[in-house]
Each structure stands twice: as structure tokens, then as C-alpha cells.
Write an enzyme that holds these catalytic residues in place. Sequence first.
Site, PDB file in Angstrom:
ATOM      1  N   CYS A 138     -15.766  -8.882  55.165  1.00 19.09           N
ATOM      2  CA  CYS A 138     -16.592  -8.386  53.997  1.00 19.09           C
ATOM      3  C   CYS A 138     -16.535  -6.812  54.044  1.00 19.09           C
ATOM      4  O   CYS A 138     -16.592  -6.232  54.992  1.00 19.09           O
ATOM      5  CB  CYS A 138     -17.959  -8.907  53.845  1.00 19.09           C
ATOM      6  SG  CYS A 138     -19.000  -8.622  55.079  1.00 19.09           S
ATOM      7  N   CYS A 169     -19.529  -4.998  53.719  1.00 13.02           N
ATOM      8  CA  CYS A 169     -20.512  -4.544  54.500  1.00 13.02           C
ATOM      9  C   CYS A 169     -20.330  -4.630  56.168  1.00 13.02           C
ATOM     10  O   CYS A 169     -20.825  -3.599  56.830  1.00 13.02           O
ATOM     11  CB  CYS A 169     -21.681  -5.172  54.133  1.00 13.02           C
ATOM     12  SG  CYS A 169     -21.756  -6.984  54.730  1.00 13.02           S
TER      13      CYS A 169
END
Length: 136
Positions: free
Chosen positions: A46, A48
Site C-alpha cells: 500500500c 502508506c
Amino acid sequence: MYPAELVKPMREDLTNVGFEELHTAEAVNVALAKEGTTLVVVNSVCGCAAANARPGATMSLANAKKPTNIVTVFAGVDKEAVNQARAHMVPFPPSSPSMALFKNGELVHMLERHHIEGRPAELIAENLIDAYNEHC
């Protein structure tokens, strides 16, 4: 499962700074049985993880006090290792990315995805450094 060529650079973000990759449940158990402190980073594909988690974990290692051992498992790739690492992180629910600091096999500090997502890498590093200063 993600293709190896996709996750290779994401793995290298951590292995290039000294993190040991764990691929099996047994490897996780061995790592957490080591004396001292162990930082476990549950890596992820992902955004993040790329923008916040991996850079934050890397920045945290510039501190004078740091974990004795630094290891990583990759969510969506190393299922057995991730499940075993998460079993040691109870009562926290599974999340990725996440980071856990263990001292002599005992969980002493946890950063869940909601502590990582949307926060700058510097803040994540600061959080980890505070934990290192207390436990390492």
C-alpha cells in the site's frame, strides 16, 4: 499473493538497511526468541507503507538506541510468517503495514496501520525512537 518482481523493490527498502526477511512461522519464532529487542515490520504494497512506514522505520534506526534485531514480514506474500508474527501481536488486530517492538519476546510497543496512514515518516520515526529510548 503478489508477484515477486512487484514486491522486490519494496522488500529492498528494508533489507538494504539491514532488516532480515522472515518467510516462515519458524523463522518468526526464532527471531522473537532472541534476547534483547526486536522490531518487526509488517510490510505492505500500500501507499502508506511506501510513503510513511518503510521510510519511518529506516529513519528510526539513526537513533543512538535501537533494537538488537530488525526483521520484516510481507503481508500478501509471506502468509505463514505474517500470521505467526500477528499471533505474537495479540490483542492488536491484524493490520498492514504495522510495526511491533518486542523485548525478550514480549510485545512492548505497537504501531497499527491507523497510527501510520496519513502521518509523515518523521512522526513514525519519532514514535519508534521514543519506544527505543524506553525499551532498548
